[in-house]
Design a protein around this motif. Structure first.
Motif, short mmCIF file in Angstrom:
data_model
loop_
_atom_site.label_atom_id
_atom_site.label_comp_id
_atom_site.label_asym_id
_atom_site.label_seq_id
_atom_site.Cartn_x
_atom_site.Cartn_y
_atom_site.Cartn_z
N HIS A 289 -10.70 3.69 -2.78
CA HIS A 289 -10.63 2.27 -2.47
C HIS A 289 -9.39 1.63 -3.11
N LYS B 41 -5.98 -0.01 -1.41
CA LYS B 41 -5.55 -1.36 -1.74
C LYS B 41 -4.09 -1.37 -2.19
N ALA C 240 -7.72 -6.38 -9.67
CA ALA C 240 -8.73 -6.83 -8.73
C ALA C 240 -10.00 -6.00 -8.87
N PHE C 241 -9.81 -4.75 -9.21
CA PHE C 241 -10.96 -3.88 -9.31
C PHE C 241 -11.66 -3.96 -10.68
#
Lengths: 109, 897
Positions: B31, B35, B56-57
């Motif tokens: 993921h 991104k 963001a993660f």
């Protein structure tokens, strides 16, 4: 980025809907799809997406299988199960009832 | 949504935990990569893109953790982590860990071992069909209505069997030893004669062939053999059914083989019956009117209780006492559950051991609790730092719990290992002379109970004190030394309380041990009145089929004693038909001066049938007159020898020689026995009664069995007359000579074991010995644990009062003053513990009165000894910490803060 918070409890419904619409999706696609459809209003935090997917796996609403993306990357694809479809209907009905009620209150008040 | 499916998926997750976690991590990495590449294509620098994606993660690790939380195993994951942490902490402090684990292991090991014994005897149901329905039936004596006194009489048994309303069936049996001959060495085996329905009543099923049926009582002689005999004697051959064997020179057909697991015992008979034969009309002395003894085991009807059965039989017995003149006239009926009946003599010892081991376990737990308190006192600062750094108190409690559970689990496992090692030792020691049917083992009941015990102990003596320790305001501990000192003083108080409690419990155990050991010493110090070491005792069973008359038996005995008398190394040889070591019941008798007294007022004496040479052989001194001689035969005047006790008690100061006495058996309403003339007086020997610990002197009348009138026995009968042989020897005797003398006369006679009277007495003293040994061992352990406890608490006290002591020394206190301060603290602690313990011990001693003999339960010397011992242990244990306190460098101590 301006992100609107998800209504609590709606994340499952969003994921279920996305899967119902598109059949098989991996996690990134789900997040992307929700973001696009909502015109960037709804941003699914990746940190809550995966716990939610794990919970749904345990509940038996979705199934996961490893596959390969168009860019030739390994990714885990999720798909609705019959139990998931049923759950989606239940949650949709519930959501509409709540939203309808809220709208009623806002309009009349 | 099906809950089962969900649970199943959860468990599946747990089972493939590693893979599932890896998949989740992989998925989330993919993921992030997607991104990143999207951000890159959007024009951001690669490193910046990765940073943005990561931001963001969020923290990858913690996010994975969140994902796994969805599986619902967070608590287990935490627990495993806590356990790993706990093991690390325990390894860092091996001293504490080893002491705590060993202490617990001792407690748990002793407990498990003793419990497995208690379980095997008292709790595990007998391996018979519906064993709760099986009862034993005895006749009792008026003075002890809950103790068996007599076997039932055969005619009473027949009446009970046909008329009782509470039994579905009643079986009767009596012990009969057999000589198995016709195949190699004659072998003596334990056997029993039983009514045809006996095996059926107890619920036996044959492994091979069949059991007895009613017609067998009229058919040829037949037997059912044990699995063991089948293996040993017939090599487990399947064609054994229908074959014949020679028992006591009579031919028996083998009808069936009992399974290996079958065991039924009468009273606490210390062996398994290897051959069962059926009671027939020909069995000597067992006609329908016969007053001969049988042990009765019955199966109650569904729903009937032993008490109802007892009332039922008692009512029948009133009529029977009226109908038959041969009933003991002071007797009632006793009905007891079979398992309880089988364990009557050892039950109290078992309960005592169990009680003692429970106290030991409590001591071990208290000791461990005090160790944990002491350890956590050191860590107040560590806890405070951790809470300050954001560890939630809940998590701290969890971690502490894992640590304590680890200690208790290790202790429990080590304890099981100890128990596993102890059981074979116990079996080899065989203190009860017999093992329970099915043996002693660590079965699931035992393991379960041990598990519950360890968990409960961990909760009460591990977690509770640990949580209490946490309650002390941790944050304060970080701030000031004085706040910390207050906190630790509180902990020291708690720990001191634990140690005092431990000393109190030790005092109880030690007082019990001291009382039981001195009881055993008192019993052992009594003079027996016969020689215990230079005499050999054995028995030989003369079958009626060959020695059919009293005359035959006398001739055999005369010749055998003659042979033995000429054997090198034999000083004296004698024989008897009775066993002098236990006395069960005294016989009423009348003297010439006291004729006409009612039965209840007659003097009573033990009666023994002996041969000439008996007194010399056992080393019983002749005090007056003469002993039996070769001339005392059926035709001459009937002679009796009485003992000193009898002479004193029933003849006052008169010389009993020449006086006449007559035995009056309780079942004979009118006198039947001949008048006996007293010809001699011998020394008094001691004997023991069934289920008693006391060796007592009883008045005794000896007669010579050579003088019995010549009554022929039924030669068709397979019974035997047991004759006990006594040989007083010197060092030159070759023990085989006794067997050869017997076998020269009759090669088919099996000979019992050769034992000395000392060995026999020692077996009969086994109960008080077992109690003394077990309590002694536990007492020793408890002293060790008390020492550990005192040493620990004293060391803690020294550490906590370093400042105080430093100041004292600066102000002029001597090293010895500081040492005295420390020792004084330990002694005060011990004093409180001992005082509380002695009060408890007085209560316990009252409870245990029945176990004591020859001592006062409140013997001040014993209590004083325990006080001195425990105070001494406390002083010795406190000495090392006190010495280290004396060596404190006051300047160093004062600069510490």
């Amino acid at each position: 980025m301006n992100r609107d918070e998800l209504l609590p409890g709606t994340l499952h419904l969003l994921i279920l809907r996305s899967l119902a619409r598109n059949g098989e999706m991996h996690g990134y696609e789900i997040a992307k799809f929700i973001q696009q459809i909502s015109k960037d209003v709804l941003q699914v935090e990746e940190g809550s997406l995966y716990p939610a997917l794990q919970r749904m796996l345990i509940k038996g609403w979705v199934k996961a299988e490893w596959g390969v993306t168009a860019e030739n990357r390994r990714a885990r694809y999720y798909r609705l199960t019959p139990a998931g479809k049923k759950q989606m209907e239940v949650e949709t009905a519930q959501f509409e009832r709540v939203i309808g009620a809220i709208a009623q209150v806002i309009q009349t008040a | 949504m099906s809950k089962i499916g969900e649970t199943w998926r959860r468990v599946a997750m747990l089972l493939r935990w590693g893979d599932a976690a890896r998949e989740l991590a992989e998925e989330m990495r993919v993921h992030r990569e997607m991104k990143e590449s999207e951000l890159c294509s959007g024009g951001t620098e690669e490193s910046e893109a990765r940073y943005a994606a990561s931001r963001a993660f969020g923290n990858a690790m913690s996010l994975q953790e969140c994902g796994r939380e969805a599986w619902g195993w967070r608590w287990l994951e935490d627990f495993a982590q806590d356990l790993r942490f706990a093991v690390r902490m325990l390894r860092k402090n091996m001293g504490f860990t080893l002491t705590a684990v060993l202490t617990l292991a001792l407690g748990v090991g002793a407990n498990t071992a003793i419990f497995s014994i208690v379980n095997a005897w008292l709790l595990r149901p007998l391996k018979l069909k519906n064993p709760e329905e099986l009862v034993s039936v005895w006749r009792t004596r008026a003075e002890a209505p809950r103790q068996p006194a007599y076997f039932a009489l055969y005619h009473d048994y027949l009446a009970w069997a046909s008329r009782s309303r509470t039994f579905s069936s009643l079986g009767g049996t009596f012990e009969q030893n057999y000589a198995l001959t016709g195949a190699g060495e004659p072998e003596g085996i334990h056997g029993a004669v039983a009514s045809w329905n006996f095996l059926e009543t107890v619920g036996a099923t044959p492994e091979l062939g069949r059991l007895f049926e009613a017609q067998d009582a009229q058919r040829e002689l037949a037997c059912v053999i044990s699995h063991n005999l089948w293996e040993r004697h017939f090599g487990s051959a399947h064609d054994v059914i229908g074959k014949t064997i020679q028992l006591n020179r009579r031919t028996y057909r083998v009808l069936g083989v009992l399974p290996a697991s079958f065991s039924v015992r009468v009273l606490d008979r210390p062996f398994e019956t290897e051959v069962w034969t059926v009671l027939t009309r020909d069995t000597e002395g067992y006609g329908p009117q016969a007053p001969s003894p049988v042990a009765v085991i019955g199966r109650l009807k569904k729903g009937a209780t032993p008490a109802q059965a007892e009332a039922d039989l008692s009512a029948l017995q009133i009529q029977l006492n009226h109908d038959f003149s041969d009933e003991p006239n002071d007797s009632g009926v006793l009905v007891v559950n079979l398992q309880q009946d089988n364990t009557r003599t050892i039950r109290s010892s078992l309960m005592l051991m169990f009680g003692a081991v429970a106290v030991l376990m409590l001591i071990a737990c208290v000791n461990t609790g005090s160790l944990i308190l002491g350890r956590n006192a050191h860590r107040a600062k560590e806890f405070a730092v951790r809470v300050a750094l954001g560890c939630s108190p809940r998590r701290l409690v969890q971690q502490l719990s894992a640590e304590i559970l680890a200690v208790f689990a290790l202790g429990g496992i080590a304890g099981l290992a100890i128990a596993f090692g102890l059981l074979p030792v116990f079996v080899a020691w065989s203190p009860f002379g017999v093992l329970p049917p099915g043996g002693v083992s660590l079965d699931f009941t035992v393991l379960g109970v041990t598990g519950v015990l360890v968990l409960t102990a961990a909760l009460l003596f591990g977690l509770l004190p640990a949580l209490r320790a946490l309650r002390v305001r941790d944050a304060d501990a970080l701030r000031t030394a004085s706040a910390r000192a207050t906190a630790s003083r509180e902990q020291l108080k708690g720990r001191s309380l634990f140690v005092a409690l431990q000393i109190a419990l030790s005092a109880v155990l030690l007082v019990g041990a001291a009382l039981l050991i001195s009881t055993f010493a008192k019993i052992g110090a009594q003079p027996m009145g016969f020689h215990t070491d230079d005499v050999l005792v054995t028995d030989v069973a003369l079958p009626n089929a060959v020695y059919g008359t009293n005359q035959d038996q006398t001739l055999f005995c005369q010749e055998l004693l003659g042979k033995l008398g000429r054997t090198v190394g034999v000083r004296a040889a004698g024989a008897a038909l009775t066993w002098p070591f236990n006395v069960d019941g005294l016989t009423p008798l009348e003297t010439e001066m006291q004729q006409g007294l009612p039965m209840g007022q007659l003097p009573r004496a033990a009666t023994f049938e002996v041969s000439p040479g008996y007194f010399d052989a056992l080393g019983i001194p002749l005090l007056r007159g003469r002993s039996f001689e070769a001339r005392d035969l059926p035709g001459s005047i009937a002679a009796a020898v009485v003992n000193d006790e009898m002479a004193h008690r029933y003849f006052d100061r008169e010389n009993p020689i020449g006086k006449r006495i007559r035995l009056r058996y309780v079942d004979q309403l009118s006198p039947k026995e001949p008048w006996l003339t007293v010809v001699g007086v011998v020394g008094t020997t001691r004997s023991i009664r069934y289920n008693q610990i006391e060796w007592d002197k009883y008045p005794a009348v000896y007669t010579s069995f050579f003088q019995r009138p010549d009554e022929p026995r039924n030669p068709a009968d397979a019974r035997t007359q047991t004759m006990f042989l006594y040989v007083r020897k010197d060092t030159t005797l070759n023990a085989n000579a006794i067997a050869s003398a017997v076998h020269e006369m009759d090669g088919d006679l099996p000979l019992g074991n050769l034992r000395t009277p000392g060995q026999i007495v020692s077996e009969l003293r086994s109960q008080p010995r077992v109690r003394a040994v077990v309590l002694g061992a536990f007492g020793g352990l408890t002293v060790l644990l008390a020492a550990i406890g005192v040493a620990g608490v004293t060391r803690q006290m020294v550490e906590q009062r370093r400042r105080d002591m430093g100041i004292r020394m600066v102000l002029g206190a001597l090293r010895s003053d500081v040492q005295m301060l420390v020792l004084g603290h330990a002694l005060r602690l011990a004093g409180w513990g001992i005082a509380a313990g002695l009060i408890l011990a007085i209560g316990v001693a009252r409870l245990l009165r029945g176990f004591f003999f020859g001592i006062s339960a409140f013997d001040p010397r014993l209590f004083g000894g325990v006080i001195v011992l425990l105070a001494g242990v406390a002083l010795v244990a406190a000495y090392l910490p006190a010495r280290s306190a004396g060596k404190l460098d006051s300047m160093v101590v004062l600069r510490e803060e």
